[in-house]
Design an enzyme around this catalytic site. Sequence first.
Site, PDB file in Angstrom:
ATOM      1  N   SER A  26       0.815  -1.222   0.000  1.00  0.00           N
ATOM      2  CA  SER A  26       0.000   0.000   0.000  1.00  0.00           C
ATOM      3  C   SER A  26       0.844   1.265   0.000  1.00  0.00           C
ATOM      4  O   SER A  26       0.412   2.312  -0.495  1.00  0.00           O
ATOM      5  CB  SER A  26      -0.926   0.011   1.221  1.00  0.00           C
ATOM      6  OG  SER A  26      -0.179  -0.095   2.424  1.00  0.00           O
ATOM      7  N   GLY A  63      -1.839  -4.247   1.153  1.00  0.00           N
ATOM      8  CA  GLY A  63      -1.934  -5.429   2.003  1.00  0.00           C
ATOM      9  C   GLY A  63      -0.971  -6.541   1.658  1.00  0.00           C
ATOM     10  O   GLY A  63      -0.953  -7.582   2.320  1.00  0.00           O
ATOM     11  N   ASN A  92       4.071  -5.348   5.859  1.00  0.00           N
ATOM     12  CA  ASN A  92       2.925  -6.138   6.336  1.00  0.00           C
ATOM     13  C   ASN A  92       3.366  -7.416   7.038  1.00  0.00           C
ATOM     14  O   ASN A  92       2.687  -7.891   7.949  1.00  0.00           O
ATOM     15  CB  ASN A  92       1.980  -6.449   5.169  1.00  0.00           C
ATOM     16  CG  ASN A  92       1.241  -5.203   4.713  1.00  0.00           C
ATOM     17  OD1 ASN A  92       0.664  -4.481   5.514  1.00  0.00           O
ATOM     18  ND2 ASN A  92       1.275  -4.926   3.419  1.00  0.00           N
ATOM     19  N   ASP A 173      -5.669   7.288   9.020  1.00  0.00           N
ATOM     20  CA  ASP A 173      -5.376   6.036   9.742  1.00  0.00           C
ATOM     21  C   ASP A 173      -4.078   6.113  10.544  1.00  0.00           C
ATOM     22  O   ASP A 173      -3.754   5.204  11.307  1.00  0.00           O
ATOM     23  CB  ASP A 173      -5.347   4.844   8.777  1.00  0.00           C
ATOM     24  CG  ASP A 173      -4.203   4.902   7.765  1.00  0.00           C
ATOM     25  OD1 ASP A 173      -3.344   5.803   7.858  1.00  0.00           O
ATOM     26  OD2 ASP A 173      -4.182   4.040   6.872  1.00  0.00           O
ATOM     27  N   HIS A 176      -0.528   5.557   6.730  1.00  0.00           N
ATOM     28  CA  HIS A 176      -0.170   5.705   5.325  1.00  0.00           C
ATOM     29  C   HIS A 176       0.163   7.152   4.963  1.00  0.00           C
ATOM     30  O   HIS A 176      -0.546   8.067   5.370  1.00  0.00           O
ATOM     31  CB  HIS A 176      -1.305   5.178   4.438  1.00  0.00           C
ATOM     32  CG  HIS A 176      -1.476   3.700   4.526  1.00  0.00           C
ATOM     33  ND1 HIS A 176      -2.335   3.104   5.428  1.00  0.00           N
ATOM     34  CD2 HIS A 176      -0.876   2.696   3.850  1.00  0.00           C
ATOM     35  CE1 HIS A 176      -2.267   1.794   5.292  1.00  0.00           C
ATOM     36  NE2 HIS A 176      -1.390   1.518   4.345  1.00  0.00           N
TER      37      HIS A 176
END
Length: 198
Positions: A26, A63, A92, A173, A176
């Site tokens: 991402s 992801g 991740n 969030d 990011h």
Amino acid sequence: MIAGLLFTSLAMAESSKPVILFFGDSLSAAYGIPKEQGWVNLVALRLKDKQLPYEVANASVSGETTAGGLSRLPAALKQFKPSIVVIELGANDGLRGLPLDAMKNNLEKMIQASQQVKAKVVLLGMLIPPNYGPKYTQGFKAIYADLSDKYKIPFVPFFLEGVSGHRELVIEDGLHPNVIAQPKILDNVWPTLQPLFH
């Protein structure tokens, strides 16, 4: 995603320019922001501005883990026939606390696969929060340096340097990078990428 890759490949079929394949998660897929404002697209714009004859293909998937990346890479190498592969994976794996040996093995196989098709490889390193414990976080960080040394490939130790931990540079969030951060990421990566353009 597939439609976007198909469109990209059709455009490249009409071009004889060498391809830079960006292969990440991402952080490279412009998660939460307009795709055209993501740092990978900013690479494409800078290449055009500097009249450097390269095409950019972004096969990053939000992801994605190193295991997922390894499973997708052979098809991407076949599709885009890149001269440069930029690998940005591992975040991740770290956030999920996955085994470091498996992560290193997956990245290593991606490097090997890219080199087997005569592509130059750039590795973008990540760091993870200290709450995973010093052994895990230090081991995670060392993977990128170890692979860079073993395969004699350039790497960026922490490609979110100057971005991570700055609240004003991330989306809601808290993880990011936002639009403002994207040029900073470009500037983190460009000095390592630029020497390969010849």
